[in-house]
Design a protein around this motif. Structure first.
Motif, PDB file in Angstrom:
ATOM      1  N   TYR A  49       0.848  -1.195   0.000  1.00  0.00           N
ATOM      2  CA  TYR A  49       0.000   0.000   0.000  1.00  0.00           C
ATOM      3  C   TYR A  49       0.879   1.238   0.000  1.00  0.00           C
ATOM      4  O   TYR A  49       1.872   1.304   0.725  1.00  0.00           O
ATOM      5  N   LYS A  50       0.509   2.220  -0.785  1.00  0.00           N
ATOM      6  CA  LYS A  50       1.207   3.504  -0.775  1.00  0.00           C
ATOM      7  C   LYS A  50       0.484   4.430   0.196  1.00  0.00           C
ATOM      8  O   LYS A  50      -0.737   4.577   0.117  1.00  0.00           O
ATOM      9  N   ILE A  51       1.261   5.034   1.090  1.00  0.00           N
ATOM     10  CA  ILE A  51       0.693   5.933   2.093  1.00  0.00           C
ATOM     11  C   ILE A  51       1.421   7.263   2.000  1.00  0.00           C
ATOM     12  O   ILE A  51       2.637   7.336   2.188  1.00  0.00           O
ATOM     13  N   GLY A  52       0.682   8.303   1.673  1.00  0.00           N
ATOM     14  CA  GLY A  52       1.243   9.641   1.617  1.00  0.00           C
ATOM     15  C   GLY A  52       1.056  10.335   2.955  1.00  0.00           C
ATOM     16  O   GLY A  52      -0.026  10.277   3.538  1.00  0.00           O
ATOM     17  N   ILE A  53       2.105  10.990   3.437  1.00  0.00           N
ATOM     18  CA  ILE A  53       2.027  11.730   4.694  1.00  0.00           C
ATOM     19  C   ILE A  53       2.261  13.200   4.384  1.00  0.00           C
ATOM     20  O   ILE A  53       3.264  13.564   3.763  1.00  0.00           O
ATOM     21  N   PHE A  54       1.346  14.024   4.827  1.00  0.00           N
ATOM     22  CA  PHE A  54       1.403  15.462   4.582  1.00  0.00           C
ATOM     23  C   PHE A  54       0.661  16.145   5.717  1.00  0.00           C
ATOM     24  O   PHE A  54      -0.445  15.730   6.073  1.00  0.00           O
ATOM     25  N   TYR A  76      -3.673   8.459  -6.382  1.00  0.00           N
ATOM     26  CA  TYR A  76      -5.060   8.479  -6.833  1.00  0.00           C
ATOM     27  C   TYR A  76      -5.256   7.930  -8.239  1.00  0.00           C
ATOM     28  O   TYR A  76      -6.293   8.133  -8.847  1.00  0.00           O
ATOM     29  N   GLN A  77      -4.277   7.217  -8.771  1.00  0.00           N
ATOM     30  CA  GLN A  77      -4.424   6.661 -10.103  1.00  0.00           C
ATOM     31  C   GLN A  77      -5.450   5.536 -10.124  1.00  0.00           C
ATOM     32  O   GLN A  77      -6.218   5.402 -11.058  1.00  0.00           O
ATOM     33  N   PHE A  81      -7.762   7.260  -0.751  1.00  0.00           N
ATOM     34  CA  PHE A  81      -8.617   7.957   0.186  1.00  0.00           C
ATOM     35  C   PHE A  81      -7.744   8.660   1.208  1.00  0.00           C
ATOM     36  O   PHE A  81      -6.561   8.382   1.338  1.00  0.00           O
ATOM     37  N   MET A  82      -8.339   9.578   1.929  1.00  0.00           N
ATOM     38  CA  MET A  82      -7.594  10.378   2.891  1.00  0.00           C
ATOM     39  C   MET A  82      -8.135  10.148   4.285  1.00  0.00           C
ATOM     40  O   MET A  82      -9.345  10.091   4.497  1.00  0.00           O
ATOM     41  N   LEU A  83      -7.212  10.006   5.247  1.00  0.00           N
ATOM     42  CA  LEU A  83      -7.571   9.854   6.645  1.00  0.00           C
ATOM     43  C   LEU A  83      -6.904  10.968   7.440  1.00  0.00           C
ATOM     44  O   LEU A  83      -5.712  11.218   7.286  1.00  0.00           O
ATOM     45  N   ASN A  84      -7.661  11.627   8.279  1.00  0.00           N
ATOM     46  CA  ASN A  84      -7.118  12.663   9.145  1.00  0.00           C
ATOM     47  C   ASN A  84      -7.259  12.184  10.577  1.00  0.00           C
ATOM     48  O   ASN A  84      -8.378  12.102  11.095  1.00  0.00           O
TER      49      ASN A  84
END
Length: 118
Positions: A49-54, A76-77, A81-84
């Motif tokens: 899984y790819k997880i982006g951190i920002f 997003y290809q 989804f985004m989790l906060n």
């Protein structure tokens, strides 16, 4: 542990790095020592899984729009989804402190948003 910034100081980052299982980015209130020890954005690959951190800081757009702009090519290809997770140390105007537990396996993603009061 994945941390999305606004540490209380560079000592916290050093302590988290010493656990051996830490990835993090700096936030808008972090000083130069923190910014020198972690990046502004990260892209992790965990169990496929790819997880982006920002952290989400910026101007002119909403936080979800800024996050999307940062990671649209990488995340997003196919499906993203985004989790906060909120904050375990500063609830700001929220009712509770919070953090996210994320469990990844080859077959599923399990996310739990945990709320608490000290």
């Amino acid at each position: 542990m994945i941390h999305a910034g606004d540490y209380t100081g560079s000592e916290v980052v050093k302590s988290l790095k010493n656990t051996g299982r830490f990835s993090g980015v700096w936030g808008n209130v972090d000083g130069q020592p923190v910014k020198e020890s972690v990046n502004g954005i990260e892209l992790l690959d965990i169990t496929g899984y790819k997880i982006g951190i920002f952290h989400g800081h910026g101007q002119g757009k909403s936080m979800p729009e800024r996050a999307y702009d940062r990671f649209k090519d990488e995340l997003y290809q196919e499906q993203g989804f985004m989790l906060n997770p909120g904050s375990p140390t500063n609830k700001r105007k929220e009712r509770w402190y919070s953090f996210l537990l994320l469990e990844l396996s080859e077959k599923e993603i399990h996310a739990q948003l945990k709320f608490y009061l000290p």
